[in-house]
Design a protein around this motif. Structure first.
Motif, short mmCIF file in Angstrom:
data_model
loop_
_atom_site.label_atom_id
_atom_site.label_comp_id
_atom_site.label_asym_id
_atom_site.label_seq_id
_atom_site.Cartn_x
_atom_site.Cartn_y
_atom_site.Cartn_z
N ASP A 54 0.84 -1.20 0.00
CA ASP A 54 0.00 0.00 0.00
C ASP A 54 0.87 1.25 0.00
O ASP A 54 2.10 1.19 -0.01
CB ASP A 54 -0.97 -0.02 1.18
CG ASP A 54 -0.26 0.05 2.52
OD1 ASP A 54 0.92 0.45 2.57
OD2 ASP A 54 -0.89 -0.31 3.54
N ARG A 55 0.23 2.40 0.02
CA ARG A 55 0.97 3.65 -0.11
C ARG A 55 1.89 3.88 1.08
O ARG A 55 2.86 4.62 0.98
CB ARG A 55 -0.01 4.81 -0.26
CG ARG A 55 -0.88 5.08 0.93
CD ARG A 55 -1.88 6.17 0.64
NE ARG A 55 -2.87 5.74 -0.37
CZ ARG A 55 -3.79 6.54 -0.88
NH1 ARG A 55 -3.86 7.80 -0.53
NH2 ARG A 55 -4.66 6.09 -1.76
N THR A 213 0.86 -1.60 -10.97
CA THR A 213 0.67 -0.41 -10.15
C THR A 213 -0.66 0.24 -10.51
O THR A 213 -0.94 0.49 -11.68
CB THR A 213 1.79 0.60 -10.38
OG1 THR A 213 3.05 -0.05 -10.11
CG2 THR A 213 1.64 1.80 -9.46
N LYS A 215 -2.56 3.38 -10.49
CA LYS A 215 -2.22 4.80 -10.41
C LYS A 215 -3.25 5.59 -9.63
O LYS A 215 -2.96 6.65 -9.09
CB LYS A 215 -2.06 5.37 -11.82
CG LYS A 215 -0.88 4.79 -12.58
CD LYS A 215 0.43 5.18 -11.91
CE LYS A 215 1.63 4.69 -12.70
NZ LYS A 215 2.91 5.01 -12.02
N ARG A 216 -4.47 5.11 -9.61
CA ARG A 216 -5.51 5.83 -8.88
C ARG A 216 -5.30 5.70 -7.37
O ARG A 216 -5.45 6.63 -6.62
CB ARG A 216 -6.88 5.25 -9.21
CG ARG A 216 -7.48 5.70 -10.50
CD ARG A 216 -8.90 5.14 -10.57
NE ARG A 216 -9.46 5.18 -11.90
CZ ARG A 216 -10.46 4.42 -12.29
NH1 ARG A 216 -10.99 3.55 -11.45
NH2 ARG A 216 -10.93 4.52 -13.51
N ARG A 217 -4.96 4.51 -6.98
CA ARG A 217 -4.92 4.21 -5.54
C ARG A 217 -3.52 4.21 -4.96
O ARG A 217 -3.35 3.94 -3.78
CB ARG A 217 -5.59 2.87 -5.28
CG ARG A 217 -7.07 2.90 -5.60
CD ARG A 217 -7.68 1.53 -5.53
NE ARG A 217 -9.13 1.60 -5.69
CZ ARG A 217 -9.91 0.55 -5.90
NH1 ARG A 217 -9.37 -0.64 -5.99
NH2 ARG A 217 -11.20 0.68 -6.02
N ASN A 218 -2.53 4.42 -5.83
CA ASN A 218 -1.16 4.40 -5.35
C ASN A 218 -0.86 3.12 -4.59
O ASN A 218 -0.36 3.12 -3.46
CB ASN A 218 -0.88 5.63 -4.47
CG ASN A 218 0.61 5.86 -4.27
OD1 ASN A 218 1.42 5.32 -5.04
ND2 ASN A 218 0.97 6.61 -3.25
N HIS A 219 -1.23 2.05 -5.20
CA HIS A 219 -1.11 0.72 -4.59
C HIS A 219 -0.53 -0.20 -5.65
O HIS A 219 -0.79 -0.03 -6.85
CB HIS A 219 -2.49 0.25 -4.15
CG HIS A 219 -2.47 -0.96 -3.27
ND1 HIS A 219 -2.32 -2.24 -3.77
CD2 HIS A 219 -2.60 -1.10 -1.93
CE1 HIS A 219 -2.36 -3.11 -2.76
NE2 HIS A 219 -2.52 -2.44 -1.63
N SER A 220 0.27 -1.16 -5.22
CA SER A 220 0.87 -2.05 -6.21
C SER A 220 0.83 -3.50 -5.77
O SER A 220 0.72 -3.80 -4.57
CB SER A 220 2.32 -1.64 -6.49
OG SER A 220 3.11 -1.85 -5.34
#
Lengths: 247, 539
Positions: A54-55, A213, A215-220
């Motif tokens: 997570d971010r 990744t 991009k909306r949620r900054n989660h990978s």
């Protein structure tokens, strides 16, 4: 339940055959070659680790065993975490999918509405993981090229429903495996970026890792494929409802 | 007070709550006149009420642990109760046998023993009156498995601390099982032999769950395991049956399954706040109005424990055609919920008190079933139906003394009736999942005139990167009499929010609310509002 419905059709991305370099091709040819690389082995099995980040940098891990035959038969069994161990997902041709949950002791038919859902809480949707040949799902246009890659713009075929308006595919010029896929939502905004790392086993290329990744949620989510076995002669009986509950 | 015969009343159309219902309502469902739900009858007389259990007794009945089953249910005269300590020892011995079985190294030299399970704490509080605890359960759910290439042995056991102390006398204080009730429940214990005698034949023997049907938890073709009604909020739970199952696979898509269940096992009744939902009552018609009488003593007449009377036979053929899963099935078994074949009421003339008793039996029936599951576009669809054919007409002999009132009433006609479920589900692009089902006839309902219609809805949505899942709309609605829906309706609503931001840990907070009018189970739940907190850790 929906979060557990799995379509790991991405397994097709594991496969590949080294092809000779091509100097110039049109977009359809390039996409066709990419399909040939992705679906070269007859079957494969592997252990997959999915590391969700997570971010804040916090990680969670999912593990599963995966079997695939051809481009449209897959069996996926979670082995970790414990709360999900034993859950199995079977994907067959024509979007026929079954979910088996040990707690209920029976399989359950799943419709294709799950395609736009997250795969087991990862950044992959079922559509992302679909292994159907790209040439059967997208029309391609050569957008650009660099020293090592072609850059194609893939648009969903009119009769197909997709959560993406387009995908920008970076295809390796020498080996024809995808290097990167940039998916855009229906509003035209960059939504997800998938970066691939390939390995080689004999004559075949296979995916070692996918970094997806959001991009909306900054989660990978990083998918790592281990213990990959190609062309071991997996029988059709593995991909059956009969086998689904055997764990 | 001389009772007057009245013509049979129109069968009461009962709406069933989301969670099951046995004895009392089945009387209504099958159209037996003269029976009524006491809770909703304001005309109940004082003398009839005298037979209600005092509060202490009620508590005891609600929460007697499963380890002391003889105390939990009415027993036939002369029936000897098994000392709970002996029973506990027996169960522990059985658990030891299970452990030995799984540790047998000679059979499974090449395979490890697999363990998985969870620890769950489930606490519920009533929202009315004194904020009573409605449920207290701490459960170890353990599944053990050993397998080789051609054999697999599986056991699933629950070890639980369930409910509050059930101490009613000073002597009980010396009984740890009553001070701190617990039980051990072997949910499943079976062995699998895939490819038995032939590659196409799978065999499973032992206590097992055989779940048939394609609908979501409401399955009219799922008739091989007795419903486990202990916890009505855990709807769809069933007990394992001691069975042998043989499944022949013609190919990957077509199979024929044959099942034999040796012994009949009835459904167990609810505990906790719902324990009185299915109490049996008889409504005595008099010149002064109906008098509902709670049946005090109910003897249960289980079928003989032999091959002919006690066993269940079943077959199911499954196939896959046009991208659709299809199956047809047949079951020759028994209803898991009883009907009274005799009711005896006697009035003590000096005091005006009624003494009552009934004998309950489990009728034989045939069930012909069919189910399908497929999709229309992206929409998931399913349908499931069962035609229930009673083997014979079920009559209830009613005797009221000293008024020489004797009558036979039809509790269940010998006529086929159909239960079915239609359902669909869909996932919206925003991440919301919806599941809706139309149910005709709950599992406890029977007879053409005893079936009702239900609409069940469930929605889910994941939030916060799948750390949180909410069920904002989850519940059902029913109307038992469309001629007077304002007075014959019911609904229930059970929202829930679940946190699973930590692997293997799930914390859910939910509620159960319901309301209704009329003489049926859903309406009977209207004062049972509760909050629920459940924490589960898996390993």
């Amino acid at each position: 339940m929906k979060t557990l419905v799995i379509s790991f059709l991405w397994m097709g991305l594991l496969l590949g055959v080294s092809q000779g370099p091509l100097l110039s091709q049109d977009a359809a040819e390039i996409l066709h070659k990419m399909d040939e690389v992705l679906f070269a082995p007859d079957d494969q099995q592997s252990e997959v680790r999915m590391i969700l980040t997570d971010r804040g940098g916090n990680e969670r891990v999912r593990e599963a065993s995966v079997w695939q035959k051809g481009a449209d038969m897959r069996l996926f069994r979670f082995t970790s975490p414990a709360a999900e161990a034993g859950i199995a997902f079977l994907s067959l041709p024509d979007e026929v999918m079954y979910l088996y949950m040990p707690a209920y002791g029976r399989e359950r038919r799943i419709a294709s509405h799950v395609k736009n859902q997250s795969f087991a809480g990862t950044d992959f949707s079922y559509e992302d993981l679909e292994a159907e040949r790209y040439t059967e799902r997208f029309s391609a246009k050569l957008k650009d090229q660099a020293t090592d890659r072609w850059i194609l713009e893939l648009t969903p075929l009119p009769h197909l429903r997709s959560d993406y308006s387009k995908i920008i595919a970076h295809v390796h010029k020498e080996n024809h495996y995808p290097i990167k896929m940039e998916s855009y939502d229906r509003g035209g905004q960059l939504y997800k970026v998938a970066e691939y790392t390939f390995g080689r086993q004999g004559d075949y290329w296979f995916t070692e890792e996918i970094m997806m990744t959001n991009k909306r949620r900054n989660h990978s989510t990083r998918m790592v494929f281990e213990k990959v076995i190609l062309n071991s002669g997996i029988g059709d009986e593995v991909f059956t409802v009969r086998n689904l509950g055997r764990f | 007070m001389k009772p007057v015969k009245q013509p049979p009343k129109h069968p009461f159309p009962f709406r069933k709550p989301h969670h099951g219902a046995p004895v009392r309502n089945r009387i209504h469902q099958h159209g037996l006149p003269g029976t009524k739900n006491r809770r909703h009858d304001p005309t109940v007389s004082g003398s009839a009420r005298q037979h209600d259990a005092p509060p202490e007794k009620e508590l005891q009945r609600q929460w007697v642990p499963a380890i002391t089953p003889a105390r939990q249910h009415d027993t036939s005269p002369g029936q000897k109760q098994r000392p709970c300590g002996t029973l506990a020892a027996w169960r522990i011995s059985l658990a030891a046998i299970v452990c030995l079985l799984f540790s047998a190294p000679a059979i499974y030299a090449e395979s490890p023993l697999l363990w998985r399970g969870s620890v769950e704490s489930d606490q519920r509080m009533m929202l009315r009156d004194e904020r009573d605890w409605a449920w207290n359960e701490n459960r170890l759910d353990l599944t053990m498995e050993r397998r080789s290439q051609q054999l697999r042995v599986t056991a699933n056991v629950w070890l639980r601390h369930l409910g509050p102390s059930v101490v009613t006398s000073s002597g009980d204080l010396f009984d740890k099982d009553r001070v701190s009730p617990w039980n051990l429940d072997i949910r499943e214990l079976y062995l699998d032999v895939p490819g038995f005698l032939s590659d196409k034949l799978d065999m499973r023997v032992g206590r097992q769950r055989i779940a048939w049907g394609t609908a979501d938890r409401f399955n009219p073709t799922d008739n091989l395991n007795p419903p486990d009604l202990e916890d009505l909020l855990d709807f769809g739970r069933a007990n394992g049956s001691d069975a042998i199952s043989l499944q022949w696979w013609f190919n990957h898509q077509n199979s024929l399954q044959l099942v034999h269940i040796a012994r009949f096992q009835p459904a167990n009744m609810p505990l906790g706040p719902f324990s009185d939902l299915f109490a049996l009552e008889f409504v005595l018609p008099t010149l002064h109005g109906d008098i509902p009488i709670s049946i005090e003593n109910k003897s249960v007449n289980l079928p003989p424990n032999n091959l002919g009377e006690g066993s269940t036979l079943a077959a199911r053929f499954s196939t896959f055609i046009l991208n659709t899963d299809l199956s047809i099935s047949y079951v020759y078994g028994r209803d898991y919920l009883p009907l009274p074949d005799s009711i005896h009421i006697e009035m003590d003339q000096p005091t005006g008190e009624f003494h009552s008793s009934a004998r309950l039996v489990y009728p034989r029936h045939h069930v012909i079933g069919a189910d399908m599951a497929g999709s229309i576009g992206r929409l998931g669809i399913w349908a499931e139906a069962g035609v229930f054919i009673p083997e014979r007409e079920m009559r209830t002999e009613v005797i009221v003394e000293p008024f020489d009132w004797h009558e036979e009433m039809v509790a269940l006609k010998k006529e086929a009736y159909l239960k079915f479920v239609l359902g669909c589900d869909y996932s919206f692009s925003g991440g919301t999942y919806a599941n809706i089902q139309y149910v005709r006839g709950f599992f406890h309902e029977g007879g053409r005139d005893g079936l009702n219609d239900y609409l069940i809805l469930q929605t889910e949505r994941d939030l916060l990167r799948y750390h949180l899942r909410i069920q904002p709309l989850a519940g059902g609605v029913t109307v038992s009499d469309w001629d007077d829906p304002k007075n014959h309706y019911a609904w229930f609503y059970s929202p829930e929010i679940t946190y699973h931001g930590i692997d293997n840990l799930e914390i859910s907070l939910g509620g159960f609310f319901s309301d209704g009018k009329g003489d049926h189970l859903f309406a009977g739940l209207k004062d049972k509002h509760m909050l629920r907190l459940k924490i589960t850790a898996s390993f």
